[in-house]
Design a protein around this motif. Structure first.
Motif, PDB file in Angstrom:
ATOM      1  N   ASN A  44       0.805  -1.223   0.000  1.00  0.00           N
ATOM      2  CA  ASN A  44       0.000   0.000   0.000  1.00  0.00           C
ATOM      3  C   ASN A  44       0.834   1.269   0.000  1.00  0.00           C
ATOM      4  OD1 ASN A  44      -2.671  -0.865  -0.216  1.00  0.00           O
ATOM      5  ND2 ASN A  44      -2.759  -1.407   1.953  1.00  0.00           N
ATOM      6  N   GLY A  45       2.116   1.162   0.360  1.00  0.00           N
ATOM      7  CA  GLY A  45       2.957   2.350   0.374  1.00  0.00           C
ATOM      8  C   GLY A  45       2.511   3.348   1.421  1.00  0.00           C
TER       9      GLY A  45
ATOM     10  N   PRO B 123       6.097   4.130  -2.557  1.00  0.00           N
ATOM     11  CA  PRO B 123       4.958   3.942  -3.472  1.00  0.00           C
ATOM     12  C   PRO B 123       4.308   2.584  -3.266  1.00  0.00           C
ATOM     13  CG  PRO B 123       6.992   3.491  -4.622  1.00  0.00           C
ATOM     14  CD  PRO B 123       7.385   3.927  -3.238  1.00  0.00           C
ATOM     15  N   PRO B 124       3.067   2.425  -3.688  1.00  0.00           N
ATOM     16  CA  PRO B 124       2.424   1.107  -3.622  1.00  0.00           C
ATOM     17  C   PRO B 124       2.993   0.166  -4.681  1.00  0.00           C
ATOM     18  CG  PRO B 124       0.951   2.719  -4.624  1.00  0.00           C
ATOM     19  CD  PRO B 124       2.162   3.470  -4.171  1.00  0.00           C
ATOM     20  N   HIS B 125       2.969  -1.115  -4.375  1.00  0.00           N
ATOM     21  CA  HIS B 125       3.417  -2.150  -5.299  1.00  0.00           C
ATOM     22  C   HIS B 125       2.308  -3.186  -5.453  1.00  0.00           C
ATOM     23  CE1 HIS B 125       7.109  -0.276  -3.782  1.00  0.00           C
ATOM     24  NE2 HIS B 125       7.697  -0.657  -4.895  1.00  0.00           N
ATOM     25  N   ASN B 126       2.428  -4.015  -6.462  1.00  0.00           N
ATOM     26  CA  ASN B 126       1.386  -4.996  -6.738  1.00  0.00           C
ATOM     27  C   ASN B 126       1.354  -6.075  -5.666  1.00  0.00           C
ATOM     28  OD1 ASN B 126       0.582  -7.754  -8.266  1.00  0.00           O
ATOM     29  ND2 ASN B 126      -0.554  -6.016  -9.096  1.00  0.00           N
ATOM     30  N   LEU B 127       0.181  -6.343  -5.118  1.00  0.00           N
ATOM     31  CA  LEU B 127       0.030  -7.296  -4.010  1.00  0.00           C
ATOM     32  C   LEU B 127       0.526  -8.682  -4.392  1.00  0.00           C
ATOM     33  CD1 LEU B 127      -2.849  -7.615  -1.529  1.00  0.00           C
ATOM     34  CD2 LEU B 127      -2.291  -9.616  -2.886  1.00  0.00           C
TER      35      LEU B 127
ATOM     36  N   TYR C  16      11.522   7.764  -4.732  1.00  0.00           N
ATOM     37  CA  TYR C  16      11.507   6.789  -3.648  1.00  0.00           C
ATOM     38  C   TYR C  16      12.316   7.333  -2.466  1.00  0.00           C
ATOM     39  CZ  TYR C  16       9.808   2.432  -5.897  1.00  0.00           C
ATOM     40  OH  TYR C  16       9.063   1.435  -6.457  1.00  0.00           O
ATOM     41  N   ASN C  17      11.802   7.137  -1.260  1.00  0.00           N
ATOM     42  CA  ASN C  17      12.575   7.394  -0.045  1.00  0.00           C
ATOM     43  C   ASN C  17      12.034   6.446   1.021  1.00  0.00           C
ATOM     44  OD1 ASN C  17      14.485   8.556   1.622  1.00  0.00           O
ATOM     45  ND2 ASN C  17      13.151  10.230   2.242  1.00  0.00           N
ATOM     46  N   MET C  18      12.499   5.201   0.971  1.00  0.00           N
ATOM     47  CA  MET C  18      11.901   4.129   1.772  1.00  0.00           C
ATOM     48  C   MET C  18      12.514   4.121   3.176  1.00  0.00           C
ATOM     49  SD  MET C  18      11.685   1.171  -1.170  1.00  0.00           S
ATOM     50  CE  MET C  18      11.044  -0.056  -0.055  1.00  0.00           C
ATOM     51  N   ILE C  19      11.905   4.907   4.053  1.00  0.00           N
ATOM     52  CA  ILE C  19      12.341   4.967   5.450  1.00  0.00           C
ATOM     53  C   ILE C  19      11.190   4.482   6.330  1.00  0.00           C
ATOM     54  CG2 ILE C  19      13.013   6.485   7.347  1.00  0.00           C
ATOM     55  CD1 ILE C  19      14.509   8.190   5.375  1.00  0.00           C
ATOM     56  N   ALA C  20      11.497   3.548   7.224  1.00  0.00           N
ATOM     57  CA  ALA C  20      10.485   3.008   8.144  1.00  0.00           C
ATOM     58  C   ALA C  20      11.145   2.695   9.472  1.00  0.00           C
ATOM     59  CB  ALA C  20       9.832   1.765   7.548  1.00  0.00           C
TER      60      ALA C  20
END
Length: 829
Positions: A172-173, A186-190, A333-337
């Protein structure tokens, strides 16, 4: 009365800097961990997690009726999230919007906003419940699968993370901004992500390239075309990368027009703003051929229709819109969690590993919870089975006992039952003594032993645990078949905007004045006008006008030694009698700059030279090619002009054998080869063109191949004479030259213009009346003669030149060349 104890003072003896640093660090830690960034395990921010759990706790699930959104918001605020109701409701609404979240976690009934950025209805009007897929985030939460923490009032416990049976962070992003951190996932395909996770579990040492055989790239709920495989790879490797999202369009043709149909737009682009921007471009006529813009979107899907002319270049129009509107955007993209209580920038594999590790912990805790329950139940069932075989004696013991506790103690003492078994026996109902129930107990005992064995295998075998996780992931994959919406293209298509390709080739009239006013006039307006000369200010005068194509460029030169150019199609259209717009409304100009020359060009890549001369005798030669610039939003220097000097003309030479004839106001003139003038670039003074007497200055220059023909010489009072070109002396630059007219001391005349001409050439001047004449009407005289007065003495007049096009020349420096003469100044009507 008891004496009150004095309040002890508590004073912090710290510097303000230390106090602020401490408080801000605490606040930042809270914002980062507990508000703005998602947890890598379930992909949720705290407010989202609290909303989902509060709805689950209230049995507001997908298979039950909807509840008022206001009720859910109240539960969340009252029990878990001590913040404003708008922040909670906004988060609810976003989780229900299928154009923002790939797989909505909330099923909302009522107005939940739109892709046009319309606000959702107030919470008292909408109803909501958990979506079916949200159930997979909360499944098994009651089986001690996650850690719990006290709520803000210490009255209840809330989950610190959800069990999450699918990798919600990637699917779901999410986006968010914290103190010093920001995330944009961003969301990706399930189906792709889950398949990738399954492969990762089966192959723990697999490479990113192998995972990308499953996960192709982002998959946005609004579709579109994602371009830039390299950016996707970089994002999957490092957590940072850039891709381009382009709208999907198709072309439909009718008998009269073409239609560009936009049916998918980039992620998070507001459709109404996009339509408005395209319509502004149409209204401002930035694109020729765009007739209308309509939003025809309905419940069947998005549809924006652009009507364009039948002959318009659809590709050029689309490229312009890609460049200047949100029809194409870049996504970073900035994938921080939050991973292990700290913000971490993670790539695709790290995000998957974090989810997989979470699932292992959840399955472990669930298995331990279930194992404990099963073993407790199996122990009781064993006691019940044993009790059935001696039930008569058990009944007698119970009847003789004083109370329940005495009965339990007597049974434990007689048959060695455990406390739990004895409890189960004494509360057992009599109907359970039938043979059927005995059989059921034996069957249940076998089933429990089998389940206990399986749970112990899960807890003792990593392979068994992996198979359980994979099985549950496959269930999600089967329940939610999700076709890919966004197409992936390896390369980013470069946007090449050919403005001329979007412009219809139309003929217009273009006048330009000394003060810098310019306009374009349709031929229809020009021909219907009764005025021969276009309107201008009383203090201004017309430099040139002529017929031009909208695909051509207007090149002009100013008295400050500068030049500029603008496309004809960019010039504002006006009527012939209108004043027009000043050049400064199109490009930046210096104060008091005046236009002295103007030409039309179709291409800068021509072998021609621009000869510039100043009032006090400087001259220089520059190639037309050097005048081209990628940015022409202001005038640029072609010649360095002194503070007391000014540039008086800029003429064109197209042949290396051209001559220049230079004449001063007092009537001194001579000619020499253009090649004597060094070719230099802009921002230089040039060289001396003529030796001037005191109080004399340069009047004008003429350029051409002077082997045959005449010069037309004009004074400041419109007196004229023609001279043969051979009658003006040829000298080396610089020189004083010879006088070309008799000096009349009683009525001196200053030279104003000189033209190279042939008898058939036509000229025009304007002084209250318009005078048009051929060169042959002016007498040919020698250098001793004065001037004729074909129109009487005119103290004020405008010399109007045709706005001519600079055409291809044959200028070849220091090489043999063909004998080709191209006249650029034919005034033939």
């Amino acid at each position: 009365m008891a004496k009150k104890e004095p309040i002890k003072e508590h004073i912090l003896k710290n510097s303000l800097e230390e106090i602020l640093a401490d408080r801000f660090s605490r606040y930042s830690k809270y914002i980062i961990q507990n508000r703005a960034l998602p947890d890598a395990r379930d992909g949720l921010k705290p407010v989202q997690r609290r909303i989902l759990y509060a709805m689950y706790e209230d049995n507001n699930t997908y298979n039950r009726p909807y509840h008022k959104s206001a009720k859910t918001v109240g539960n969340v605020i009252g029990n878990y999230h001590p913040h404003g109701d708008s922040s909670v409701y906004d988060a609810m609404v976003r989780m229900s919007q299928d154009w923002k979240i790939a797989n909505p976690l909330i099923d909302m009934q009522g107005n939940n906003g739109s892709i046009d950025d319309d606000p959702a209805a107030a919470m008292r009007y909408t109803e909501a419940r958990l979506s079916k897929i949200a159930n997979y985030l909360l499944m098994d939460i009651e089986k001690d699968t996650v850690e719990w923490s006290p709520n803000f009032s210490d009255e209840k416990l809330e989950p610190t993370v959800l069990p999450a049976r699918f990798p919600n962070l990637l699917i779901n992003g999410i986006s968010g901004i914290a103190a010093g951190y920001a995330t944009n996932i961003p969301p990706h395909n399930l189906n792709e992500v889950i398949s990738g996770c399954i492969y990762r579990i089966q192959n723990p040492d697999c490479t990113l390239q192998e995972i990308m055989n499953f996960v192709k790239g982002p998959d946005f709920p609004t579709g579109g075309i994602v371009m830039g495989k390299q950016g996707i790879v970089q994002a999957f490797e490092t957590g940072k990368g850039k891709v381009i999202i382009r709208s999907k369009v198709k072309i439909e043709e009718t008998k009269t027009i073409q239609k560009i149909i936009i049916y998918e737009i980039p992620y998070e682009v507001i459709k109404s703003n996009l339509v408005k921007k395209i319509d502004e471009i149409r209204l401002n006529k930035k694109i020729d051929g765009l007739l209308d813009v309509r939003d025809e979107s309905d419940r069947n899907g998005l549809r924006i229709v652009l009507d364009i002319k039948k002959e318009a270049n659809q590709e050029a129009i689309l490229n312009y819109l890609y460049k200047n509107t949100d029809l194409q955007i870049s996504y970073n993209y900035n994938m921080i969690a939050i991973d292990n209580h700290s913000p971490v920038q993670m790539g695709l594999i790290q995000a998957m590993d974090s989810f997989i590790e979470h699932r292992k912990q959840v399955v472990t805790r669930r298995s331990q919870f279930e194992l404990k329950q099963k073993m407790e139940r199996a122990h009781i069932v064993e006691g019940l089975i044993k009790a059935v075989s001696v039930m008569d004696e058990i009944v007698r013991i119970i009847r003789k006992s004083k109370d329940k506790n005495d009965a339990k103690n007597n049974l434990i003492q007689r048959f060695q039952f455990s406390q739990n078994q004895a409890e189960a026996i004494v509360i057992m109902r009599l109907y359970r003594l039938t043979n059927t129930d005995v059989f059921e107990l034996q069957k249940e005992n076998e089933q429990l032993n089998k389940q206990i064995k399986e749970l112990k295998q899960i807890l003792s075998s990593q392979e068994k645990m992996a198979s359980v996780i994979i099985k549950e992931l496959k269930e999600v994959n089967q329940d939610f078949i999700t076709p890919r919406l966004s197409d992936i293209e390896n390369d980013i298509q470069e946007i090449v905007i050919d403005h001329k390709a979007m412009i219809a080739d139309e003929q217009v009239m273009v006048p330009i004045t000394y003060d810098g006013y310019v306009k374009k006039v349709s031929l229809r307006s020009y021909k219907s006008s009764s005025e021969a000369i276009t309107n201008h200010k009383d203090s201004d005068h017309l430099i040139a006008y002529g017929q031009a194509s909208t695909l051509q460029t207007l090149l002009f030169f100013t008295n400050k030694g500068n030049y500029g150019y603008l496309n004809i199609y960019e010039i504002e259209e006006a009527k012939w009698k209108d004043l027009g717009s000043h050049l400064s409304s199109y490009i930046k100009m210096e104060n008091q700059e005046k236009v002295i020359s103007a030409y039309l060009i179709s291409d800068f890549d021509l072998n021609v030279q621009i000869i510039c001369a100043t009032k006090y005798g400087m001259i220089k030669r520059t190639s037309l090619k050097d005048l081209s610039s990628t940015r022409h939003n202001k005038t640029m220097a072609i010649m360095k002009v002194g503070s007391m000097d000014e540039m008086i003309c800029a003429k064109v030479s197209s042949h290396p054998e051209d001559f220049i004839c230079i004449i001063s106001e007092m009537g001194y003139a001579f000619q020499y080869e253009v090649s004597q003038i060094p070719q230099v670039s802009g921002k230089t003074k040039g060289v001396k063109s003529m030796n001037l007497q005191k109080d004399d200055c340069i009047a004008d220059i003429a350029i051409g191949n002077f082997t045959d023909g005449q010069f037309l010489i004009v004074t400041s009072q419109a007196q004229m004479k023609r001279m043969k070109t051979k009658d003006i002396v040829s000298l080396k630059r610089p020189a004083k030259g010879n006088r070309i007219c008799k000096l009349v001391k009683s009525n001196p005349s200053l030279i104003s213009k000189i033209f190279y001409c042939e008898p058939k050439y036509t000229f025009t001047i304007y002084s209250q009346d318009l005078y048009t004449f051929e060169a042959k009407e002016i007498p040919i005289m020698n250098e001793q003669a004065t001037f004729s007065n074909p129109f009487g003495k005119l103290n004020s007049f405008e010399w109007i030149e045709n706005l001519e096009e600079i055409k291809k020349g044959e200028w070849i420096e220091n090489e043999q060349h063909k004998e080709i003469q191209i006249s650029l100044f034919d005034m033939e009507s």
